[in-house]
Design a protein around this motif. Structure first.
Motif, short mmCIF file in Angstrom:
data_model
loop_
_atom_site.label_atom_id
_atom_site.label_comp_id
_atom_site.label_asym_id
_atom_site.label_seq_id
_atom_site.Cartn_x
_atom_site.Cartn_y
_atom_site.Cartn_z
N MET A 25 22.82 80.95 46.24
CA MET A 25 22.00 81.07 45.23
C MET A 25 22.47 82.26 44.37
O MET A 25 23.31 82.86 44.36
N VAL A 26 21.92 82.52 43.14
CA VAL A 26 22.72 82.94 42.30
C VAL A 26 21.16 83.51 41.11
O VAL A 26 20.39 83.30 41.17
N LEU A 27 22.30 84.76 40.82
CA LEU A 27 21.09 85.77 40.01
C LEU A 27 21.66 85.43 38.76
O LEU A 27 22.84 86.23 38.00
N LEU A 28 21.65 85.01 37.81
CA LEU A 28 21.74 84.77 35.88
C LEU A 28 20.71 86.05 35.17
O LEU A 28 19.71 86.09 35.12
N GLU A 29 21.52 86.50 34.64
CA GLU A 29 20.63 87.96 33.64
C GLU A 29 21.54 87.15 32.83
O GLU A 29 22.94 87.74 32.17
N PHE A 30 19.99 87.18 31.78
CA PHE A 30 20.44 86.84 30.20
C PHE A 30 19.59 87.53 28.72
O PHE A 30 18.40 87.41 29.25
N SER A 31 20.24 87.57 28.05
CA SER A 31 19.69 87.67 26.93
C SER A 31 19.78 86.83 25.32
O SER A 31 20.99 86.80 25.12
N MET A 32 18.62 86.45 24.94
CA MET A 32 19.25 85.43 24.12
C MET A 32 18.49 85.51 22.94
O MET A 32 17.01 85.13 22.94
N PHE A 33 18.43 85.20 21.34
CA PHE A 33 18.28 85.88 20.67
C PHE A 33 19.00 84.96 19.16
O PHE A 33 19.78 85.05 19.45
N PRO A 34 17.50 84.76 18.34
CA PRO A 34 18.58 83.89 16.83
C PRO A 34 19.03 85.23 16.37
O PRO A 34 18.35 86.38 16.13
N LEU A 35 19.72 84.97 15.65
CA LEU A 35 20.26 85.59 14.49
C LEU A 35 19.92 84.73 12.65
O LEU A 35 19.68 84.53 12.34
N GLY A 36 19.50 86.56 12.16
CA GLY A 36 18.69 86.14 11.03
C GLY A 36 17.50 85.98 10.73
O GLY A 36 17.28 85.10 9.65
N LYS A 37 16.88 86.13 11.37
CA LYS A 37 15.08 85.80 11.89
C LYS A 37 14.75 87.39 11.45
O LYS A 37 13.04 86.99 11.33
N GLY A 38 15.24 87.60 10.63
CA GLY A 38 14.47 89.55 10.96
C GLY A 38 14.28 90.29 11.94
O GLY A 38 15.01 90.09 13.31
N GLU A 39 13.43 91.12 11.79
CA GLU A 39 13.40 92.05 13.16
C GLU A 39 13.06 91.78 13.99
O GLU A 39 13.68 92.56 15.23
N SER A 40 11.76 91.17 13.70
CA SER A 40 11.10 90.94 15.80
C SER A 40 11.83 89.55 15.93
O SER A 40 11.07 88.56 15.58
N VAL A 41 12.35 89.07 17.42
CA VAL A 41 12.38 88.14 17.40
C VAL A 41 11.48 87.67 18.56
O VAL A 41 12.24 86.94 20.01
N SER A 42 10.45 88.10 18.75
CA SER A 42 9.63 88.13 19.79
C SER A 42 9.00 86.12 19.90
O SER A 42 8.51 85.85 21.22
N PRO A 43 9.07 86.08 18.47
CA PRO A 43 8.07 84.71 18.60
C PRO A 43 9.27 84.12 19.47
O PRO A 43 8.86 82.82 20.31
#
Length: 104
Positions: A1-19
């Protein structure tokens, strides 16, 4: 088993990327894998092929309407281990003799 920690977000889509993060979290949640969302990313536990497939699905989902996507990821593999997602935290709490704040 593995743990994968990641963060992914678009660039150029404004300050809030929560959507966009929410779109990825739907994929993660639908995967059936155990995961924890925190303020700066998400940790998923599963077999390597499973967690990498989820990562790829998230990228493909955002690529439908994002021209540039940033992603940072780290893997923790431990042969024969499972339940590390909650177990690692529990072991630290045991050493301290008290509960710590955790993401829900």
């Amino acid at each position: 088993m593995v743990l994968l920690e990641f963060s992914m977000f678009p660039l150029g889509k404004g300050e809030s990327v929560s959507p966009y993060v929410a779109r990825c979290l739907k994929i993660i949640d639908d995967s059936g894998l155990d995961y924890r969302l925190h303020a700066m990313g998400t940790v998923i536990e599963g077999e390597i092929a499973q967690v990498l497939a989820v990562l790829q699905q998230c990228l493909e989902e955002l690529a439908t309407d994002c021209d540039r996507i940033a992603c940072s990821a780290k893997l923790d593999y431990r042969k024969g281990a499972s339940g590390s997602l909650s177990g690692k935290v529990a072991r630290v709490e045991q050493q301290l003799g008290r509960s710590l704040k955790k993401g829900v």
